[in-house]
Design an enzyme around this catalytic site. Structure first.
Site, PDB file in Angstrom:
ATOM      1  N   LEU A  28       0.831  -1.208   0.000  1.00  0.00           N
ATOM      2  CA  LEU A  28       0.000   0.000   0.000  1.00  0.00           C
ATOM      3  C   LEU A  28       0.865   1.258   0.000  1.00  0.00           C
ATOM      4  CD1 LEU A  28       0.103   1.412   3.039  1.00  0.00           C
ATOM      5  CD2 LEU A  28      -1.445  -0.437   3.604  1.00  0.00           C
TER       6      LEU A  28
ATOM      7  N   HIS B  94       7.925  11.403 -12.394  1.00  0.00           N
ATOM      8  CA  HIS B  94       7.758  12.823 -12.112  1.00  0.00           C
ATOM      9  C   HIS B  94       9.027  13.353 -11.465  1.00  0.00           C
ATOM     10  CE1 HIS B  94       3.612  12.553 -13.234  1.00  0.00           C
ATOM     11  NE2 HIS B  94       3.492  11.492 -12.440  1.00  0.00           N
TER      12      HIS B  94
ATOM     13  N   CYS C 109       9.734   4.126   3.325  1.00  0.00           N
ATOM     14  CA  CYS C 109      10.049   2.833   2.695  1.00  0.00           C
ATOM     15  C   CYS C 109      11.271   2.857   1.774  1.00  0.00           C
ATOM     16  CB  CYS C 109       8.836   2.314   1.938  1.00  0.00           C
ATOM     17  SG  CYS C 109       7.498   1.852   3.049  1.00  0.00           S
TER      18      CYS C 109
ATOM     19  N   LYS D 147       5.286  13.172   0.756  1.00  0.00           N
ATOM     20  CA  LYS D 147       4.355  13.242  -0.375  1.00  0.00           C
ATOM     21  C   LYS D 147       3.015  13.737   0.161  1.00  0.00           C
ATOM     22  CE  LYS D 147       2.850   8.415  -0.396  1.00  0.00           C
ATOM     23  NZ  LYS D 147       2.603   7.292  -1.263  1.00  0.00           N
TER      24      LYS D 147
END
Ligand SMILES: NC(=O)c1ccc[n+]([C@@H]2O[C@H](COP(=O)([O-])OP(=O)(O)OC[C@H]3O[C@@H](n4cnc5c(N)ncnc54)[C@H](O)[C@@H]3O)[C@@H](O)[C@H]2O)c1
Length: 439
Positions: free
Chosen positions: A153, A254, A263, A324
């Site tokens: 996820l 991007h 991670c 993010k």
């Protein structure tokens, strides 16, 4: 199925809540009493869109509960998931497995019936073998089948990813354990979610291979962005030009300030340690890690250059701190290295983030925080757009230009077309955008 989820962080809480939403009976266990108290009061310890509602609904329905008491939760479970943290070990970058092994020992001592012990934490190849050995050592009579089931996820889209995954990897050769895992994921399976059964070691490696590949892809476009700046090309068009090729795909192309988060940085390092131990170096991943590390520092220099080469005594407004959008996670966020570089250069940083400030505050003691993007810009000598939260995608650039003392916008996510920013009266610098780059 009765499930015990050990570790109620980003992965454990989302997985536990989603499993309960499928109709399973889930107890989420955490040794952090404050987290459990908050959850029992309906307060989420993390920011993840949709999570509060999902948790509340399933708790109300009696399928989801929270406790600090591991033993009773494990004793009644058909399956126990280990979802504790595996951070980088200080000093050598190897995955720190102490939380996984501590949880394993506690689980082993609490086993009362045949069950499946599932490692959902990201763990190096061979960890499942050690988990199995530890259980046998602590509880020689326990009937536990150890399975690897890595989680893919993404924070910010975690519920959707968990419920509609591209694939579910299940690592075990044991048929009974496979049957239990099939039953647990059955509600998704009806929706055509592809289950991939592999050996345990293969499953453990798949998770690292996936993250290392994505980190590499992202780093590839970052280096190309630098080349675009040197030759006057636009990396946004290069990304689109190659990403439309189905063999390449447009995701993770991007250009930005380098990858961060909970991670990629730690998982690439841990994979390199495994490769080193096995004397099979992964040179492409080595290069990825090195390029990304130097890129994060280079972003500070880029901003300083855009602001005329000297930021001593000047104020820089920073929009976005989390690694993010749609998460409050600050682990290894590029903002940390960037703000450090600006402060080392003598600048004062004033920052705004929609959700990350509580986690950012202790990590950025010299930074001033505001509760509004325009307030951050007031009287500042430059504006840096660092995380592409939705609310930064349609800023009133004219208002920004008027508020700033020096109307400079360094757009490290290439959110704005340069011409639009310049029309609003801002001097624009992007990433890999030819004439509009300060690098
Ligand atoms: N965060 C992500 O996006 C993500 C995605 C995929 C995989 N993963 C992996 O999942 C694992 C968990 O990551 P996370 O981000 O959820 O971590 P986290 O740090 O947010 O949460 C871990 C939780 O485990 C608890 N814990 C530790 N030891 C415990 C014990 N013995 N008993 C009970 N609770 C215990 C901690 O108190 C903490 O709340 C890691 O291995 C990570 O690499 C994370």
């Amino acid at each position: 199925m009765r499930i015990a989820m050990i570790g109620t962080g980003y992965v454990g809480l989302v997985s536990g809540a989603c499993f309960s939403d499928f109709g399973h009976n889930v107890v989420c266990v955490d040794k952090d009493a404050r987290k459990i108290e908050a959850l029992e009061a309906g307060i989420m310890p993390i920011y993840e869109p949709g999570l509060a509602e999902l948790v509340a609904g399933n708790a109300r329905a009696g399928r989801l509960s929270f406790t600090t008491d591991l033993a009773p939760a494990v004793a009644q479970a058909d399956a126990v998931f280990i979802a504790v943290g595996t951070p980088s070990r200080r000093g050598d970058g190897h995955a720190d497995l102490s939380y996984v092994y501590a949880a394993t020992r506690e689980i082993a001592a609490a086993i009362r019936k045949p069950m499946v012990v599932v490692t959902k934490s990201t763990v190096p190849v061979g960890t499942g073998d050690e988990v199995e050995r530890l259980i046998r050592e602590v509880a020689p009579d326990a009937e536990a089948r150890v399975v690897s089931n890595p989680e893919f996820l993404r924070e910010g889209a975690a519920i959707e990813d968990f419920k509609r995954p591209d694939r579910i990897v299940i690592g075990t050769d044991d048929e009974e354990a496979r049957a239990v895992m099939r039953e647990i994921y059955r509600p998704l399976y009806l929706n055509q979610a592809p289950l991939l059964f592999t050996g345990r070691r293969t499953s453990e490696l798949i998770k690292y291979a996936a993250n290392a590949f994505l980190a590499t892809k992202s780093t590839f476009i970052h280096e190309l962005a630098d080349l675009c700046e040197a030759v006057g090309a636009d990396v946004k068009d290069v990304s689109r030009g190659i990403g439309l090729d189905n063999r390449i795909g447009g995701k993770f192309l991007h250009a930005g300030p380098g990858y961060g988060g909970s991670c990629f940085p730690k998982d690439t390092l841990a994979l390199l340690k495994t490769a080193e131990d096995c004397q099979t170096p992964l040179r492409i991943v080595e290069a990825t890690v090195q390029v990304n590390d130097s890129r994060k520092r280079a972003m500070g220099r880029k901003v300083i250059k855009a602001m005329g080469g000297d930021v001593r005594g000047r104020t820089v407004a920073v929009l976005g701190l989390t690694f993010k959008p749609n998460t409050d996670d600050m682990r290894d966020a590029p903002s940390l290295a960037l703000i450090q570089a600006l402060e080392d250069g003598g600048a004062k940083v004033r920052a705004y983030d929609p959700e990350g400030v509580d986690q950012a505050r202790p990590l950025l003691p010299g930074t001033e925080f505001t509760d509004d993007p325009y307030r951050a810009a007031e009287g500042a000598d430059g504006l840096v757009l660092l995380t592409e939260w939705d609310e930064f995608r349609a800023l009133d650039l004219k208002r920004m230009a008027a508020l700033l003392k020096a109307p400079i916008l360094v757009d490290l996510r290439n959110v704005y077309p340069p011409e639009e920013a310049e029309r609003a009266g801002l001097t624009y610098f992007g990433i890999g955008r030819g004439a509009y780059s300060a690098g």
